[in-house]
Design a protein around this motif. Sequence first.
Motif, short mmCIF file in Angstrom:
data_model
loop_
_atom_site.label_atom_id
_atom_site.label_comp_id
_atom_site.label_asym_id
_atom_site.label_seq_id
_atom_site.Cartn_x
_atom_site.Cartn_y
_atom_site.Cartn_z
N ASP A 169 0.85 -1.18 0.00
CA ASP A 169 0.00 0.00 0.00
C ASP A 169 0.89 1.23 0.00
OD1 ASP A 169 -1.86 1.99 0.33
OD2 ASP A 169 -2.66 1.27 2.24
N GLY A 170 0.94 1.94 -1.13
CA GLY A 170 1.79 3.13 -1.21
C GLY A 170 1.38 4.22 -0.25
N ARG A 171 0.11 4.29 0.09
CA ARG A 171 -0.35 5.33 1.02
C ARG A 171 0.19 5.10 2.42
NH1 ARG A 171 -6.57 4.49 -0.03
NH2 ARG A 171 -5.73 2.38 0.23
N ALA A 172 0.42 3.82 2.75
CA ALA A 172 0.91 3.50 4.10
C ALA A 172 2.34 4.03 4.31
CB ALA A 172 0.87 2.00 4.33
N LEU A 173 3.04 4.38 3.25
CA LEU A 173 4.39 4.90 3.40
C LEU A 173 4.40 6.29 4.04
CD1 LEU A 173 5.84 3.94 -0.12
CD2 LEU A 173 6.18 2.73 2.05
#
Length: 491
Positions: A485-489
């Motif tokens: 999940d790129g948003r979790a970065l």
Amino acid sequence: MKHDVIQYERIYNLLKNRIESGILPVGARLPGRSVLCGEFGTSERTIRRALELLEQDGYLEIAPRKKPVVISAFAAPPSRSAEGTRKADAAQINDLLQTSILLCYPIYLRGLQRCTGSDWHTPEALFARMDPGRPEEFWQLSSRLWRFFIARNENELLLRVVDSLGFRGKEPPHGAYEDRERYCNNIRNLFQTVKRAEEPERAELEAIFAQYRKIAEQAEEYPFLRLLPRCPMLAEAEGLGQQLSLVQERYSSVCLDLLGLIAIGRYQPGDRLPTHDELQEWYGVSRDTTVKAIRMLQDWGVVTAAPRRGISVVMDLSDLKKIQITPESIACHVRRYLDSLDLLSLTVEQVASHAAAQVEPGRVRLLCGALARQWEQPYEHQLIPRTLLDFITEHIQYDALRSIYGVLARNFSIGRSIPKLVSPDKNPQNCEIYRQCMEAAAILMDGDGALFARRAAGMFEKIRCLVREECRRLGYWEAAMKVYDGRALWQ
């Protein structure tokens, strides 16, 4: 990627990034292990291992029957911080510095430009805490601030590439109070420029990121310890030869690459594939891996294999198109390809401009000849963008940057291994890409390196957009986005 080693490293990095970017501030308690298991979709053993690493690195305090609490955003004990380190001399530092300038400016800038509305809460909170009167904490907060903007790109490869350069955790000399105050004013002006949707001047970025140069300047006085990169792709470029990817991903990589070579016509029905010994040497894998890869191709009916008779191709392209391959089985490959195209498209103009300054006219003539020959040969027209990328990579003068671009060049070839993504026919898109490559080479022949770089960047951006559209059309996109999940970065 349901493999414990891969999973706990990934979860460790995600949680560490949240702590360092201020999303989980000092004093915050993490959710219980069962909640984290649900969030990351993994086992309690994997979560426990990730939390143990965070505790060892000084980020967390873990007590029996209590939720882990964040105790530091910066500290790492010598036992792990010194793991896998080596000294770098001034020349190596300069190599890393120049690599950082060419790679990081566009990465930071796009991260800034992607921030809208509430996205600004975390970086503005970090910036508000940057007190010029407290130099050590000031520079630590500065590092966390810029890391947030890298993460805002939602591309894990970008984070790992920047981390691999070794500047993370290296703070500039404290300097004068006035210098830190001026630095804050520069950041404030940059934020205002970006929020007005205006393009910052390069001088603005150079004024802000001058601290990297200060770190480099003190390299001889204070030994610079460069952490070896954790990214498996960069580790390969460093010559470590250690593959951290799943066994499944390794043999499916071999399988899909061979499938791609068959799809573009390199191997025709009736042709023999390389032997297992040759495949092992070619791909740098074990015999068990090549056996599993060939067995997968046999299961799909693509090849036949028998002792003393070798491995023979039996399918033509029309039959290959009928193979049923689930998007989930190739999701890791698609995501790596998409992430690499993103990093390439974002940075290639600056890198190509640098490389163009090193090129001799004779080399450009050879490039033009190679592109023209590939266009005339059946199937080889698909290799033309890779040929241009290899040409750029060969002329990079900085070792670190050349290693990173070498990885991107190899990852670029993943595209021909993704079923149904590449057509062997010369379609209008192929013709336009060839035209743009030849036009860029002709411009370089005339000595205009800056225009060559812009045209090359435009061509690679076109490829990135075409690939994204095709992945969506073929149903690969959603599975690839679930790899992580790129948003979790950053959220």
